[in-house]
Design an enzyme around this catalytic site. Structure first.
Site, PDB file in Angstrom:
ATOM      1  N   LYS A   1       8.537  -0.069   3.154  1.00 49.21           N
ATOM      2  CA  LYS A   1       9.179   0.120   1.988  1.00 49.21           C
ATOM      3  C   LYS A   1       9.798  -1.253   1.649  1.00 49.21           C
ATOM      4  O   LYS A   1       9.631  -2.237   2.229  1.00 49.21           O
ATOM      5  CB  LYS A   1      10.626   0.824   2.401  1.00 49.21           C
ATOM      6  CG  LYS A   1      11.604   0.114   3.510  1.00 49.21           C
ATOM      7  CD  LYS A   1      12.641  -0.766   2.852  1.00 49.21           C
ATOM      8  CE  LYS A   1      13.461  -1.446   4.041  1.00 49.21           C
ATOM      9  NZ  LYS A   1      14.205  -2.683   3.785  1.00 49.21           N
TER      10      LYS A   1
ATOM     11  N   ASP B   1      18.326   3.579   7.537  1.00 49.01           N
ATOM     12  CA  ASP B   1      17.322   3.616   6.900  1.00 49.01           C
ATOM     13  C   ASP B   1      16.249   4.759   7.240  1.00 49.01           C
ATOM     14  O   ASP B   1      15.499   5.332   6.377  1.00 49.01           O
ATOM     15  CB  ASP B   1      16.359   2.442   7.112  1.00 49.01           C
ATOM     16  CG  ASP B   1      17.024   1.211   6.214  1.00 49.01           C
ATOM     17  OD1 ASP B   1      18.038   1.295   5.595  1.00 49.01           O
ATOM     18  OD2 ASP B   1      16.547   0.241   6.301  1.00 49.01           O
TER      19      ASP B   1
END
Length: 285
Positions: free
Chosen positions: A14, A139
């Site tokens: 990401k 996350d």
């Protein structure tokens, strides 16, 4: 013929295309506003069902203490939550650097939750897996849900978004950045005024920034040098708390051309930003 006892899935990287720190809770966790986007590049995990409840991991991180290994922690938490007596042999092909700000450990954990949920035929829904993932790290849920998102709170309050999907050159300057060190630094910006998701998206990429960047530049000269080198050639930003930095480019050819100029001491890869995680695409196939 497909082997139902074996499953291979991606664990994508990401980028934080925006990262604001808006405050700090009494428990020490920082309050964030960030835009998560996936890349079509990352780690790969292969899961093979075992004949008992043992969990075995084959990876370059096998020497890491079990309490720090998010793959094994995710697998054990899923066993405990579901009450299953199934086990697995897990092979992790590690591509993403540790301490790079690309979410590699969190992504590996999310892929483990999805992969073992499928392999063990548990039938848990995505929100249930995300809840387990949050116990492993803030996350992890965004990787479980698998869509680009605006995140708030400590990063767990997610709203799906659609971002532009340019090509990126991502550079790792050869250092491992400690997230706790960055967040404990007294000079870290912690008082950025909160903005709305609408304002963030209307502002566009040209106005996005990472509040960790100044601190990481000061603490890690190699990251500072990478930001300066890449920033002199294209719009550049730090992802997460680093160490990776990325430049937004218009084409794969432009990104590849810039990668060929890279100083030999650094590593890099070219990838495209995607709003739907490659993990979700693989699960749907």
């Amino acid at each position: 013929m497909t082997d139902p006892s074996r499953l291979t899935l991606p664990a994508p990287a990401k980028l934080n295309r925006l990262l604001h720190i808006t405050g700090r809770r009494d428990d020490g966790y920082h309050l964030l506003q960030t835009l998560f986007q996936f890349l079509d590049h990352g780690d790969t995990l292969t899961f093979r069902e075992s004949s008992d409840e043992r969990l075995e991991l084959d990876s370059p991180l096998a020497e890491m203490a079990d309490d720090d290994n998010l793959v094994l922690r995710a697998a054990r938490r899923l066993q405990q939550r579901s009450g299953t007596s199934c086990g697995a042999r897990i092979r992790l092909h590690k591509t993403l650097p540790m301490g790079g700000g690309l979410g590699g450990g969190s992504s590996d954990a999310a892929t483990t939750l999805h992969g073992l949920n499928r392999l063990w035929r548990l039938g848990l829904r995505t929100p249930e897996l995300a809840e387990i993932g949050l116990e492993l790290g803030a996350d992890v849920p965004v990787f479980v849900h698998g869509h680009a998102a605006w995140a708030e709170g400590i990063g767990e309050q997610l709203t799906r978004v659609e971002l532009d999907t340019p090509w990126f050159l991502v550079i790792h300057p050869g250092v491992n950045v400690s997230t706790p060190t960055v967040f404990k630094d007294p000079e870290l910006t912690r008082d950025t005024p909160p903005i709305t998701i609408t304002r963030a998206l209307q502002g566009g990429a040209s106005g996005w920034r990472n509040d960790c960047e100044a601190t990481v530049r000061r603490l890690y000269p190699a990251v500072d040098a990478a930001l300066d080198w890449l920033g002199s050639r294209a719009p550049t930003m730090l992802t997460g708390t680093g160490a990776c930095v990325f430049a937004r480019l218009e084409s794969q050819a432009e990104a590849a051309s810039l990668a060929r100029e890279l100083p030999v001491a650094w590593q890099a890869f070219v990838a495209r930003g995607v709003n739907r995680s490659p993990l979700q695409d693989a699960l749907d196939r």
